[in-house]
Design an enzyme around this catalytic site. Structure first.
Site, mmCIF file in Angstrom:
data_model
loop_
_atom_site.group_PDB
_atom_site.id
_atom_site.type_symbol
_atom_site.label_atom_id
_atom_site.label_comp_id
_atom_site.label_asym_id
_atom_site.label_seq_id
_atom_site.Cartn_x
_atom_site.Cartn_y
_atom_site.Cartn_z
ATOM 1 N N HIS A 80 2.298 19.985 0.947
ATOM 2 C CA HIS A 80 3.015 20.542 -0.193
ATOM 3 C C HIS A 80 4.424 19.982 -0.321
ATOM 4 C CE1 HIS A 80 0.021 24.035 0.220
ATOM 5 N NE2 HIS A 80 -0.367 23.226 -0.726
ATOM 6 N N ARG A 114 -4.342 -1.611 2.352
ATOM 7 C CA ARG A 114 -4.502 -2.386 3.581
ATOM 8 C C ARG A 114 -4.699 -1.424 4.756
ATOM 9 N NH1 ARG A 114 0.271 -4.455 0.968
ATOM 10 N NH2 ARG A 114 -0.018 -6.546 0.096
ATOM 11 N N ARG A 173 -9.499 -1.837 1.173
ATOM 12 C CA ARG A 173 -9.951 -3.043 1.874
ATOM 13 C C ARG A 173 -10.250 -2.651 3.313
ATOM 14 N NH1 ARG A 173 -5.785 -7.895 2.530
ATOM 15 N NH2 ARG A 173 -4.951 -6.491 4.111
ATOM 16 N N GLU A 198 -10.739 -15.506 -0.544
ATOM 17 C CA GLU A 198 -9.572 -16.018 0.180
ATOM 18 C C GLU A 198 -9.754 -17.430 0.731
ATOM 19 O OE1 GLU A 198 -7.688 -12.584 2.632
ATOM 20 O OE2 GLU A 198 -9.828 -12.114 2.461
ATOM 21 N N ASN A 207 -2.650 -15.520 -1.221
ATOM 22 C CA ASN A 207 -1.864 -15.869 -0.032
ATOM 23 C C ASN A 207 -2.705 -16.695 0.945
ATOM 24 O OD1 ASN A 207 -0.161 -14.128 -1.349
ATOM 25 N ND2 ASN A 207 -0.212 -12.527 0.197
ATOM 26 N N ASP A 208 -3.878 -16.159 1.303
ATOM 27 C CA ASP A 208 -4.753 -16.887 2.224
ATOM 28 C C ASP A 208 -5.477 -18.034 1.538
ATOM 29 O OD1 ASP A 208 -4.540 -16.009 4.905
ATOM 30 O OD2 ASP A 208 -5.458 -14.100 4.360
ATOM 31 N N ARG A 254 0.873 -20.460 6.055
ATOM 32 C CA ARG A 254 1.725 -19.798 5.070
ATOM 33 C C ARG A 254 2.968 -19.165 5.694
ATOM 34 N NH1 ARG A 254 -2.027 -14.517 3.590
ATOM 35 N NH2 ARG A 254 -1.083 -13.088 5.062
ATOM 36 N N CYS A 272 -4.833 -10.067 -6.164
ATOM 37 C CA CYS A 272 -3.992 -9.163 -5.372
ATOM 38 C C CYS A 272 -2.978 -9.892 -4.502
ATOM 39 C CB CYS A 272 -4.858 -8.251 -4.498
ATOM 40 S SG CYS A 272 -5.879 -9.125 -3.286
#
Length: 560
Positions: free
Chosen positions: A181, A288, A324, A422, A445-446, A456, A493
């Site tokens: 709450h 994630r 994911r 990816e 990214n990947d 990276r 994403c």
């Protein structure tokens, strides 16, 4: 409006410690102890009623305090306390503690996480009755006159309602979840809050200067001058920027010529999930889940994960929730897991490779998610899937979990399934996987790292091998075209989606959704709302014709 950053002096809300005497009372004191209980009950009800009178009936605060009052007016509960005093010869304080603890334990055992979360409120209510029995009912914090960051074990709805909110700049609690709450009320009041923060009260005396960064979940104690200056500048910039962007919060992510885009948020922890509604997102496009393992020495069991996912569903109120599965490996070290040292972890046991190699770990998460799907819509996606054989194994495990849950009469809900694209292999093999999928999400990214063979995390390489390159755009285009031809929703994403400058290009390429970092969401929405699909499409056509990185960057820079 909450910026997520708060400055103030520390103040501990310490409930008076109740020392209970568990020795049986004489028979002659039973009427007196029953009377003390009833008087304390009336005193607390009176205080709660005063709190209620200050609130609008439709407010969240009103409903939560009303729930406390209803519990205190429960004739059966009152009778149980009086009966415990009479038959067990307990003092009023001990009887209240026992009966309310029993009520809380019953709530906690329920399979409904929202009701289970109510258990802590019931315990707090019992403690307040005990405090009232001992003649120490707290009267609030009306004396505060400067910005204050409140530190406490927990806060009840009634306590929150009595806070002088003009002086409370932030709240730090040792307890709390997404549907606690206090989290709900702090969010509604625009007060930055950090939950489940195990601060050491002895190291933070009252009056200690504090800075709270709610979005990152950090509490700075006695900040150094340079920290103070940096956070002050950040606060001012953030406030000005947020104020200008608020105009976009409650409008759809739609171009001026009427093309609507799903705009989701990438999140990794509880504090970020609480901000999703505040930022005007359509939901979560990437949760994630491995982040919940990074700061714990023990693996969260099925119940803990189930409760977490259900809390998130409740907080989202029916908006999209994309989970994911555990993306373990590579640069993510988990203290609670025994991970082997690999010569090349980026090409090793990571994503679904790791979870498929550890099926019990995977099934624990799958079971929790399947059960949570009974409480709201969930999209489930799998990281680092390269080929259809991996999906075959994943869906076999899901079927096992579904059969087991049916046998245990726990049930499960329906899920939408997707993968994170990816690797170049995932792009090339996508056609074989699309019949099994409801959506795909491109993880740039990947994808950049694997397509360009460039680490990276290496700053010497990221400049010369950026995500915005002709090769990556070609892979994105291939993914979009294949997904569209199969009628499968396609999202992005990766970090590219969080750049307002690149939004026109990405939408022009045909993406259905973008999932972005929370602090970029309103800027991205503004970029969508200020543009037109026809111009976005023209930019995408021009950009995908470029063969050099410099020409591509110039194409983006020249877009107006």
């Amino acid at each position: 409006m909450s910026s997520g950053i708060a400055f103030g002096k520390a103040l501990h809300l310490s409930h008076s410690e109740n020392h209970l005497d568990y020795r049986p009372i004489p028979l002659s004191r039973i009427p007196q102890q029953q009377s003390k209980f009833l008087k304390a009950l009336q005193a607390l009800k009176h205080q709660l009623s005063l709190s209620l009178a200050k609130l609008e009936p439709e407010s969240e605060n009103y409903q939560l305090i009303e729930a406390d009052l209803l519990l205190l007016e429960d004739d059966e509960l009152i009778a149980q306390v009086k009966e415990a005093i009479r038959t067990l010869q307990l003092s009023a304080s001990v009887a209240v503690e026992r009966i309310f603890a029993h009520q809380a334990n019953e709530l906690e055992s329920l399979d409904d996480p929202y009701l289970a979360n109510r258990a802590q409120d019931v315990r707090c209510l019992g403690q307040r009755i005990v405090t009232a029995i001992n003649g120490r009912l707290e009267q609030g914090l009306a004396h505060l006159s400067e910005p204050t960051i409140l530190l406490a074990q927990d806060l009840t709805p009634a306590e929150f309602a009595l806070l002088p909110k003009a002086q409370i700049s932030g709240i730090v609690l040792k307890t709390g979840g997404l549907t606690s709450h206090t989290a709900i009320l702090a969010r509604a009041a625009g007060i930055p809050a950090i939950l489940s923060c195990q601060f050491d009260a002895e190291l933070i005396p009252n009056g200690t200067p504090l800075v709270l960064d709610a979005l990152s979940g950090e509490l700075f104690v006695n900040p150094q001058p340079e920290q103070q200056a940096r956070l002050t500048v950040t606060l001012h910039h953030e406030q000005a920027r947020r104020l200008a962007l608020q105009a976009y919060r409650d409008v759809p992510a739609k171009t001026r010529d009427g093309h609507q885009i799903g705009l989701m948020a990438n999140v990794g922890n509880l504090n970020e999930i609480t901000h999703v509604q505040d930022e005007g997102a359509d939901g979560i496009g990437l949760f994630r889940t491995e982040f919940m393992l990074m700061h714990t020495s023990t693996l969260p069991d099925e119940k803990a994960q189930y409760n977490l996912y259900c809390e998130a569903l409740h907080a989202l109120g029916g908006k999209t929730f994309t989970i994911r599965t555990l993306d373990i490996g590579a640069d993510k070290e988990m203290p609670c897991l025994c991970q082997e040292v690999e010569d090349n972890p980026a090409l090793g046991m990571r994503g679904v490779r790791y979870t498929l190699a550890h099926p019990e770990l995977f099934k624990t998460q799958l079971r929790a998610i399947l059960r949570a799907a009974n409480h709201g819509p969930i999209r489930l996606m799998f990281p680092m899937v390269n080929q259809v054989e991996e999906l075959d194994r994943i869906f076999a495990l899901i079927a096992e979990c579904q059969d087991a849950l049916e046998d245990e009469e726990k049930g499960y809900g329906e899920l939408s399934y997707g993968i994170v694209v990816e690797t170049p292999a995932a792009v090339m093999n996508l056609a074989s996987m699309l019949p099994m999928l409801d959506f795909v999400s491109i993880g740039t990214n990947d994808l950049t790292q694997y397509a360009m063979a460039a680490d990276r995390t290496n700053p010497q390489l990221t400049r010369d091998y950026p995500s915005l390159s002709p090769a990556i755009l070609a892979l994105i285009k291939m993914t979009i075209m294949q997904a569209k031809s199969a009628g499968v929703t396609v999202s992005l994403c990766g970090e590219l989606a969080s750049s307002p400058q690149l939004v026109p290009l990405l939408i022009g390429m045909g993406l259905d959704e973008l999932s972005v970092n929370l602090n970029s969401l309103l800027e991205v929405k503004a970029a969508i709302c200020q543009g037109e699909l026809a111009k976005f499409s023209a930019l995408a056509h021009s950009a995908t014709q470029q063969n050099r990185i410099s020409d591509l960057q110039q194409c983006i820079t020249n877009y107006k």
